[in-house]
Design a protein around this motif. Structure first.
Motif, PDB file in Angstrom:
ATOM      1  N   ASP A  63       0.846  -1.205   0.000  1.00 20.09           N
ATOM      2  CA  ASP A  63       0.000   0.000   0.000  1.00 20.09           C
ATOM      3  C   ASP A  63       0.880   1.254   0.000  1.00 20.09           C
ATOM      4  O   ASP A  63       0.616   2.222  -0.719  1.00 20.09           O
ATOM      5  CB  ASP A  63      -0.902  -0.025   1.231  1.00 20.09           C
ATOM      6  N   ALA A  66       2.693   1.768  -3.345  1.00 20.17           N
ATOM      7  CA  ALA A  66       1.808   2.144  -4.459  1.00 20.17           C
ATOM      8  C   ALA A  66       1.870   3.636  -4.759  1.00 20.17           C
ATOM      9  O   ALA A  66       1.563   4.062  -5.880  1.00 20.17           O
ATOM     10  CB  ALA A  66       0.367   1.729  -4.149  1.00 20.17           C
ATOM     11  N   GLU A 195      -6.616   6.876  -8.516  1.00 22.61           N
ATOM     12  CA  GLU A 195      -7.035   5.578  -7.994  1.00 22.61           C
ATOM     13  C   GLU A 195      -5.827   4.649  -7.969  1.00 22.61           C
ATOM     14  O   GLU A 195      -5.173   4.430  -8.991  1.00 22.61           O
ATOM     15  CB  GLU A 195      -8.132   4.974  -8.874  1.00 22.61           C
ATOM     16  N   HIS A 197      -3.912   0.985  -7.322  1.00 23.51           N
ATOM     17  CA  HIS A 197      -4.158  -0.450  -7.458  1.00 23.51           C
ATOM     18  C   HIS A 197      -3.067  -1.187  -6.680  1.00 23.51           C
ATOM     19  O   HIS A 197      -1.949  -1.349  -7.156  1.00 23.51           O
ATOM     20  CB  HIS A 197      -4.169  -0.855  -8.929  1.00 23.51           C
ATOM     21  N   ASN A 202      -8.207  -6.282  -2.293  1.00 26.07           N
ATOM     22  CA  ASN A 202      -9.539  -6.065  -2.846  1.00 26.07           C
ATOM     23  C   ASN A 202     -10.248  -4.996  -2.015  1.00 26.07           C
ATOM     24  O   ASN A 202     -11.172  -5.289  -1.245  1.00 26.07           O
ATOM     25  CB  ASN A 202     -10.331  -7.371  -2.859  1.00 26.07           C
ATOM     26  N   ASP A 204     -10.859  -0.353  -1.916  1.00 27.37           N
ATOM     27  CA  ASP A 204     -10.618   0.943  -2.556  1.00 27.37           C
ATOM     28  C   ASP A 204      -9.401   1.619  -1.947  1.00 27.37           C
ATOM     29  O   ASP A 204      -9.223   1.648  -0.731  1.00 27.37           O
ATOM     30  CB  ASP A 204     -11.831   1.861  -2.370  1.00 27.37           C
ATOM     31  N   ASN A 206      -7.275   5.362  -2.774  1.00 28.00           N
ATOM     32  CA  ASN A 206      -7.147   6.579  -3.574  1.00 28.00           C
ATOM     33  C   ASN A 206      -6.066   7.464  -2.982  1.00 28.00           C
ATOM     34  O   ASN A 206      -5.826   7.456  -1.773  1.00 28.00           O
ATOM     35  CB  ASN A 206      -8.476   7.343  -3.606  1.00 28.00           C
TER      36      ASN A 206
END
Length: 216
Positions: A63, A66, A195, A197, A202, A204, A206
């Motif tokens: 996370d 990302a 957004e 990924h 799985n 959301d 942002n």
């Protein structure tokens, strides 16, 4: 998408590759060891409610990584760093950046100091201070905030730490549409929402990107 209970090292390797990062073995080892330190200290310092190592890698390490493409400049401030997310994974994956981990909790700051020392991160340092009282000698190019309050509150706190061209990255779950609508009327910052990924997650994710104006 499920990870299929991969080993920690394999999960980090494949997850980082899915994010477009080819990390050397030493950096992958450091990311894995960071989770080991979080797990050990979590028994006496509330660093995370996630107890499963695999989920820690996905929901904390991957996370954090990302947002890697949106970090710019040589100096990064991670506000309310807590267990070191996203600041420590970014510092590990980006050894050329100077990362400052700002944490108001004494116990969490002690953990961060321990992690930085054990991982031998020359490019990371820890400051035990509240963000509203922190006044560094130099401004920051990128500032990150994860689970530290509303976008408007964070923006108000960090303005003295920024310069024209600084970038504030606020990590969110679902798209914070209502926050953004009210904020757009009150700030001169250029605002965009990306957004994210996160591999094997799985849920959301942002990223709110705020650019401070007058950058040349």
């Amino acid at each position: 998408m499920e990870s299929g209970r991969l080993s920690a090292s394999r999960l980090l390797l494949e997850g980082s590759r899915k994010l477009g990062l080819e990390l050397p073995k030493q950096q992958l080892w450091a990311l894995e060891m960071h989770i080991v330190h979080v797990t050990r200290w979590n028994q006496r310092v509330n660093l995370t409610s996630i107890l499963d190592a695999e989920q820690m890698i996905i929901r904390h390490i991957l996370d954090s990584l990302a947002i890697f493409p949106y970090v710019r400049g040589a100096r990064l401030l991670d506000i309310g760093s807590g267990g070191g997310f996203p600041g420590l994974p970014i510092a590990i994956a980006h050894p050329d950046i100077e990362a400052v981990l700002l944490e108001s909790s004494k116990k969490k700051a002690e953990f961060l100091g321990h992690a930085v020392s054990q991982l031998e991160l020359d490019n990371a340092s820890v400051i035990h201070e509240r963000v509203e009282n922190y006044r560094p000698s130099q401004p920051f190019h990128t500032l990150t905030a994860r689970a530290v309050g509303s976008i408007g509150r964070v923006l108000g706190l960090v303005q003295p730490l920024c310069q024209p061209g600084s970038r504030l990255l606020v990590m969110k779950g679902k798209n914070p549409e209502s926050e953004i609508r009210s904020l757009a009327l009150e700030t001169a910052c250029q605002l965009s929402v990306v957004e994210l990924h996160v591999p094997y997650l799985n849920a959301d994710r942002n990223l709110v990107v705020l650019e401070f104006p007058n950058y040349h």
